[in-house]
Design a protein around this motif. Structure first.
Motif, PDB file in Angstrom:
ATOM      1  N   GLY A  97     -13.450  -3.449   4.955  1.00 53.21           N
ATOM      2  CA  GLY A  97     -14.083  -2.327   5.647  1.00 53.21           C
ATOM      3  C   GLY A  97     -14.150  -1.084   4.776  1.00 53.21           C
ATOM      4  N   GLU A  98     -13.850   0.059   5.391  1.00 53.10           N
ATOM      5  CA  GLU A  98     -13.945   1.344   4.691  1.00 53.10           C
ATOM      6  C   GLU A  98     -12.953   1.455   3.536  1.00 53.10           C
ATOM      7  OE1 GLU A  98     -11.136   4.071   7.558  1.00 53.10           O
ATOM      8  OE2 GLU A  98     -13.186   3.717   8.170  1.00 53.10           O
ATOM      9  N   MET A  99     -11.897   0.655   3.554  1.00 49.55           N
ATOM     10  CA  MET A  99     -10.911   0.706   2.471  1.00 49.55           C
ATOM     11  C   MET A  99     -11.502   0.219   1.145  1.00 49.55           C
ATOM     12  SD  MET A  99      -8.185   2.163   3.404  1.00 49.55           S
ATOM     13  CE  MET A  99      -7.159   1.745   2.022  1.00 49.55           C
ATOM     14  N   LYS A 100     -12.537  -0.603   1.184  1.00 52.48           N
ATOM     15  CA  LYS A 100     -13.154  -1.071  -0.057  1.00 52.48           C
ATOM     16  C   LYS A 100     -13.718   0.092  -0.872  1.00 52.48           C
ATOM     17  CE  LYS A 100     -14.100  -5.826   0.914  1.00 52.48           C
ATOM     18  NZ  LYS A 100     -14.780  -6.917   0.291  1.00 52.48           N
ATOM     19  N   ASP A 101     -14.089   1.179  -0.200  1.00 52.10           N
ATOM     20  CA  ASP A 101     -14.588   2.364  -0.900  1.00 52.10           C
ATOM     21  C   ASP A 101     -13.466   3.091  -1.639  1.00 52.10           C
ATOM     22  OD1 ASP A 101     -17.104   1.844   0.145  1.00 52.10           O
ATOM     23  OD2 ASP A 101     -16.820   3.197   1.856  1.00 52.10           O
TER      24      ASP A 101
ATOM     25  N   TYR B 187      -9.166   4.327  -6.203  1.00 48.83           N
ATOM     26  CA  TYR B 187      -8.194   5.416  -6.077  1.00 48.83           C
ATOM     27  C   TYR B 187      -6.787   4.856  -5.927  1.00 48.83           C
ATOM     28  CZ  TYR B 187     -12.347   8.194  -5.166  1.00 48.83           C
ATOM     29  OH  TYR B 187     -13.569   8.794  -5.270  1.00 48.83           O
ATOM     30  N   PRO B 188      -5.772   5.609  -6.327  1.00 50.47           N
ATOM     31  CA  PRO B 188      -4.400   5.111  -6.160  1.00 50.47           C
ATOM     32  C   PRO B 188      -4.016   5.009  -4.685  1.00 50.47           C
ATOM     33  CG  PRO B 188      -4.399   7.320  -7.144  1.00 50.47           C
ATOM     34  CD  PRO B 188      -5.823   6.900  -6.984  1.00 50.47           C
ATOM     35  N   THR B 189      -3.213   4.009  -4.361  1.00 48.83           N
ATOM     36  CA  THR B 189      -2.667   3.891  -3.013  1.00 48.83           C
ATOM     37  C   THR B 189      -1.571   4.947  -2.847  1.00 48.83           C
ATOM     38  OG1 THR B 189      -0.963   2.325  -3.685  1.00 48.83           O
ATOM     39  CG2 THR B 189      -3.084   1.397  -2.967  1.00 48.83           C
ATOM     40  N   ILE B 190      -1.067   5.080  -1.654  1.00 50.29           N
ATOM     41  CA  ILE B 190       0.022   6.037  -1.422  1.00 50.29           C
ATOM     42  C   ILE B 190       1.230   5.662  -2.273  1.00 50.29           C
ATOM     43  CG2 ILE B 190       1.677   6.861   0.301  1.00 50.29           C
ATOM     44  CD1 ILE B 190      -0.668   6.744   2.326  1.00 50.29           C
ATOM     45  N   GLY B 191       1.563   4.379  -2.321  1.00 51.83           N
ATOM     46  CA  GLY B 191       2.693   3.931  -3.140  1.00 51.83           C
ATOM     47  C   GLY B 191       2.498   4.221  -4.616  1.00 51.83           C
ATOM     48  N   GLU B 192       1.291   3.992  -5.121  1.00 53.81           N
ATOM     49  CA  GLU B 192       1.005   4.288  -6.528  1.00 53.81           C
ATOM     50  C   GLU B 192       1.100   5.788  -6.790  1.00 53.81           C
ATOM     51  OE1 GLU B 192      -2.032   0.651  -7.691  1.00 53.81           O
ATOM     52  OE2 GLU B 192      -2.817   2.351  -6.557  1.00 53.81           O
ATOM     53  N   GLY B 193       0.648   6.590  -5.846  1.00 57.54           N
ATOM     54  CA  GLY B 193       0.717   8.042  -5.998  1.00 57.54           C
ATOM     55  C   GLY B 193       2.142   8.567  -5.968  1.00 57.54           C
ATOM     56  N   LEU B 194       2.984   7.951  -5.145  1.00 59.57           N
ATOM     57  CA  LEU B 194       4.382   8.369  -5.077  1.00 59.57           C
ATOM     58  C   LEU B 194       5.140   7.988  -6.335  1.00 59.57           C
ATOM     59  CD1 LEU B 194       5.307   7.420  -1.416  1.00 59.57           C
ATOM     60  CD2 LEU B 194       5.119   9.712  -2.373  1.00 59.57           C
ATOM     61  N   ASN B 195       4.758   6.885  -6.951  1.00 59.19           N
ATOM     62  CA  ASN B 195       5.358   6.430  -8.203  1.00 59.19           C
ATOM     63  C   ASN B 195       6.882   6.337  -8.112  1.00 59.19           C
ATOM     64  OD1 ASN B 195       5.129   5.452 -10.795  1.00 59.19           O
ATOM     65  ND2 ASN B 195       5.311   7.464 -11.735  1.00 59.19           N
ATOM     66  N   GLY B 196       7.363   5.760  -7.012  1.00 68.65           N
ATOM     67  CA  GLY B 196       8.803   5.563  -6.851  1.00 68.65           C
ATOM     68  C   GLY B 196       9.558   6.736  -6.262  1.00 68.65           C
TER      69      GLY B 196
ATOM     70  N   PHE C  13       0.823  -1.209   0.000  1.00 72.64           N
ATOM     71  CA  PHE C  13       0.000   0.000   0.000  1.00 72.64           C
ATOM     72  C   PHE C  13       0.860   1.263   0.000  1.00 72.64           C
ATOM     73  CE2 PHE C  13      -2.499   3.363   1.990  1.00 72.64           C
ATOM     74  CZ  PHE C  13      -3.671   3.292   1.270  1.00 72.64           C
ATOM     75  N   PHE C  14       1.960   1.244   0.727  1.00 67.80           N
ATOM     76  CA  PHE C  14       2.771   2.438   0.886  1.00 67.80           C
ATOM     77  C   PHE C  14       3.961   2.507  -0.060  1.00 67.80           C
ATOM     78  CE2 PHE C  14       0.721   1.859   5.001  1.00 67.80           C
ATOM     79  CZ  PHE C  14       0.143   3.095   5.139  1.00 67.80           C
ATOM     80  N   LYS C  15       4.485   1.369  -0.496  1.00 69.23           N
ATOM     81  CA  LYS C  15       5.735   1.392  -1.244  1.00 69.23           C
ATOM     82  C   LYS C  15       5.615   0.980  -2.701  1.00 69.23           C
ATOM     83  CE  LYS C  15       9.027   1.101   2.444  1.00 69.23           C
ATOM     84  NZ  LYS C  15      10.295   0.557   2.865  1.00 69.23           N
ATOM     85  N   SER C  16       4.645   0.179  -3.055  1.00 63.86           N
ATOM     86  CA  SER C  16       4.570  -0.361  -4.406  1.00 63.86           C
ATOM     87  C   SER C  16       4.011   0.655  -5.396  1.00 63.86           C
ATOM     88  CB  SER C  16       3.690  -1.609  -4.418  1.00 63.86           C
ATOM     89  OG  SER C  16       3.619  -2.137  -5.718  1.00 63.86           O
ATOM     90  N   GLU C  17       4.652   0.735  -6.558  1.00 57.67           N
ATOM     91  CA  GLU C  17       4.156   1.615  -7.614  1.00 57.67           C
ATOM     92  C   GLU C  17       2.947   1.010  -8.314  1.00 57.67           C
ATOM     93  OE1 GLU C  17       7.368   2.807 -10.233  1.00 57.67           O
ATOM     94  OE2 GLU C  17       8.727   2.821  -8.528  1.00 57.67           O
ATOM     95  N   ASN C  18       2.735  -0.297  -8.120  1.00 63.08           N
ATOM     96  CA  ASN C  18       1.590  -0.965  -8.723  1.00 63.08           C
ATOM     97  C   ASN C  18       1.064  -2.010  -7.729  1.00 63.08           C
ATOM     98  OD1 ASN C  18      -0.334  -2.114 -10.317  1.00 63.08           O
ATOM     99  ND2 ASN C  18       1.087  -3.078 -11.730  1.00 63.08           N
ATOM    100  N   PHE C  19      -0.119  -1.811  -7.220  1.00 62.25           N
ATOM    101  CA  PHE C  19      -0.728  -2.729  -6.256  1.00 62.25           C
ATOM    102  C   PHE C  19      -1.879  -3.424  -6.968  1.00 62.25           C
ATOM    103  CE2 PHE C  19      -2.308  -2.917  -1.555  1.00 62.25           C
ATOM    104  CZ  PHE C  19      -2.523  -4.276  -1.683  1.00 62.25           C
TER     105      PHE C  19
END
Length: 73
Positions: free
Chosen positions: A17-21, A25-34, A2-8
């Protein structure tokens, strides 16, 4: 992932739970893109739950937040 991967891929299999909503959206790792650095610090641990302090460093900025994980199986 969730935090480090560029592609999850298949994140809908892991979110509950609430994460299914948030699955579309991109995860933090996807948003950081490396870019940036992510540090985890375990500060609480129980039989079915863990809590982490997370520090995210991007350029000269630091962001601090918490992540609470529960094993619901």
């Amino acid at each position: 992932m969730f935090f480090k991967s560029e592609n999850f891929s298949d994140k809908e299999k892991y979110f509950t739970g609430e994460m299914k909503d948030e699955v579309s959206y991109p995860t933090i790792g996807e948003g950081l893109n490396g870019k940036g650095e992510v540090y985890f610090y375990l500060f609480s641990s129980g039989e079915d739950q863990k809590a982490f302090a997370i520090n995210l460093k991007i350029n000269s900025s630091d962001l601090d937040f918490y992540s609470y994980l529960v094993n619901s199986t």
